[in-house]
Design an enzyme around this catalytic site. Structure first.
Site, PDB file in Angstrom:
ATOM      1  NE  ARG A   1     -35.826  49.128  30.908  1.00  0.00           N
ATOM      2  CZ  ARG A   1     -36.023  47.847  31.251  1.00  0.00           C
ATOM      3  NH1 ARG A   1     -36.286  46.944  30.350  1.00  0.00           N
ATOM      4  NH2 ARG A   1     -35.959  47.492  32.509  1.00  0.00           N
TER       5      ARG A   1
ATOM      6  NE  ARG B   1     -33.339  47.187  37.621  1.00  0.00           N
ATOM      7  CZ  ARG B   1     -33.949  46.118  38.136  1.00  0.00           C
ATOM      8  NH1 ARG B   1     -33.580  45.625  39.306  1.00  0.00           N
ATOM      9  NH2 ARG B   1     -34.918  45.519  37.479  1.00  0.00           N
TER      10      ARG B   1
HETATM   11  P1  AMP Z   1     -35.402  43.978  33.012  1.00  0.00           P
HETATM   12  O1  AMP Z   1     -35.297  42.497  33.138  1.00  0.00           O
HETATM   13  O2  AMP Z   1     -36.474  44.391  32.043  1.00  0.00           O
HETATM   14  O3  AMP Z   1     -35.523  44.662  34.350  1.00  0.00           O
HETATM   15  O4  AMP Z   1     -34.024  44.471  32.365  1.00  0.00           O
HETATM   16  C1  AMP Z   1     -32.802  44.272  33.036  1.00  0.00           C
HETATM   17  C2  AMP Z   1     -31.723  45.195  32.456  1.00  0.00           C
HETATM   18  O5  AMP Z   1     -31.532  44.904  31.065  1.00  0.00           O
HETATM   19  C3  AMP Z   1     -32.055  46.681  32.486  1.00  0.00           C
HETATM   20  O6  AMP Z   1     -31.788  47.285  33.736  1.00  0.00           O
HETATM   21  C4  AMP Z   1     -31.143  47.201  31.377  1.00  0.00           C
HETATM   22  O7  AMP Z   1     -29.787  47.236  31.806  1.00  0.00           O
HETATM   23  C5  AMP Z   1     -31.249  46.089  30.340  1.00  0.00           C
HETATM   24  N1  AMP Z   1     -32.378  46.340  29.402  1.00  0.00           N
HETATM   25  C6  AMP Z   1     -33.499  45.591  29.237  1.00  0.00           C
HETATM   26  N2  AMP Z   1     -34.299  46.121  28.311  1.00  0.00           N
HETATM   27  C7  AMP Z   1     -33.690  47.260  27.878  1.00  0.00           C
HETATM   28  C8  AMP Z   1     -34.017  48.275  26.939  1.00  0.00           C
HETATM   29  N3  AMP Z   1     -35.166  48.251  26.238  1.00  0.00           N
HETATM   30  N4  AMP Z   1     -33.135  49.287  26.767  1.00  0.00           N
HETATM   31  C9  AMP Z   1     -31.967  49.343  27.439  1.00  0.00           C
HETATM   32  N5  AMP Z   1     -31.605  48.430  28.351  1.00  0.00           N
HETATM   33  C10 AMP Z   1     -32.448  47.388  28.580  1.00  0.00           C
END
Ligand code: AMP
Length: 219
Positions: free
Chosen positions: A88, A171
């Site tokens: 990310r 986000r």
């Molecule tokens: P997601 O389920 O992919 O929307 O991820 C939920 C949250 O997890 C994100 O908003 C970040 O806080 C954290 N997160 C997930 N993947 C990453 C990543 N590759 N780098 C940093 N934070 C992450």
């Protein structure tokens, strides 16, 4: 096959990641899911990650990178994987590329699922997530067969804290600022395709499979 999926929150990455992993028999590695499982089990990693997730911020690169590289060492990932939600940031992309080069297992494809921000906000406001298997539903567009119960595993459906509108908007900002530039990074490497993520799940899966086979032909 080693595939990366990225795109704004609400683009349907998670749903497509499950579908593609099943279809192609690949390990599914979703960093958000791993963090949420750690939060649910109240581990040290979960407590650290939650302080960022709550606010819609990214977890620091070193924490995420270490976690993903460990996961890639597990047996099932040796046969191929889909990464959902990682990398990310640019440092995450570089760390992944270096590690995979060392192991002689380069990426095969990077797909970006795209939807306008307003569509993403609308989708996430109605999203419900399974506590057990993390599959997503939508109260309006994709309701479960039984209210608040996952069709696939029977787990309880809940609304993620970070799916409330103000956090979703933050986000999206973080996505545009930190993650979207990866498009150019992977495009330069001949690995990148954009997939239009509006339409039915089947239509989007078909577009994704087509994009993957295009990239494999070009590579
Ligand atoms: P997601 O389920 O992919 O929307 O991820 C939920 C949250 O997890 C994100 O908003 C970040 O806080 C954290 N997160 C997930 N993947 C990453 C990543 N590759 N780098 C940093 N934070 C992450």
């Amino acid at each position: 096959m080693r595939i990366v999926l990225f795109g704004p929150p609400g683009a349907g990455k998670g749903t497509q990641a499950h579908r593609l992993a099943d279809r192609m028999d690949l390990a599914l590695i979703a960093t958000g899911d791993i963090f949420r499982a750690n939060v649910a089990n109240d581990t040290d990693l979960g407590r650290e990650a939650n302080s960022y997730m709550d606010k819609g911020e990214l977890v620091p690169d070193d924490v995420v990178v270490r976690m993903v590289l460990d996961r890639l060492d597990e047996e099932d990932a040796h046969h191929g994987f889909i990464l959902d939600g990682f990398p990310r940031t640019l440092p995450q992309a570089q760390a992944l590329e270096n590690e995979l080069a060392e192991r002689n297992r380069p990426l095969s494809a990077v797909l970006k699922f795209s939807v306008p921000d307003e569509v993403a906000v609308k989708r996430l406001a109605g999203r419900r997530t399974c506590r057990r298997c993390q599959r997503s539903y939508n109260v309006e567009f994709k309701p479960p067969r039984t209210d608040r119960v996952c069709d696939v595993c029977g787990g309880e459906l809940y609304q993620r804290d970070d799916d409330h509108e103000d956090t979703v908007r933050h986000r999206l900002e973080v996505y545009h600022h930190d993650t979207e530039p990866l498009e150019f990074y992977f495009w330069e490497r001949g690995l990148f395709r954009q997939v239009e993520a509006e339409g039915t799940e089947d239509e989007v899966t078909d577009r994704a499979l087509e994009a993957i086979s295009d990239l494999l032909e070009d590579g």
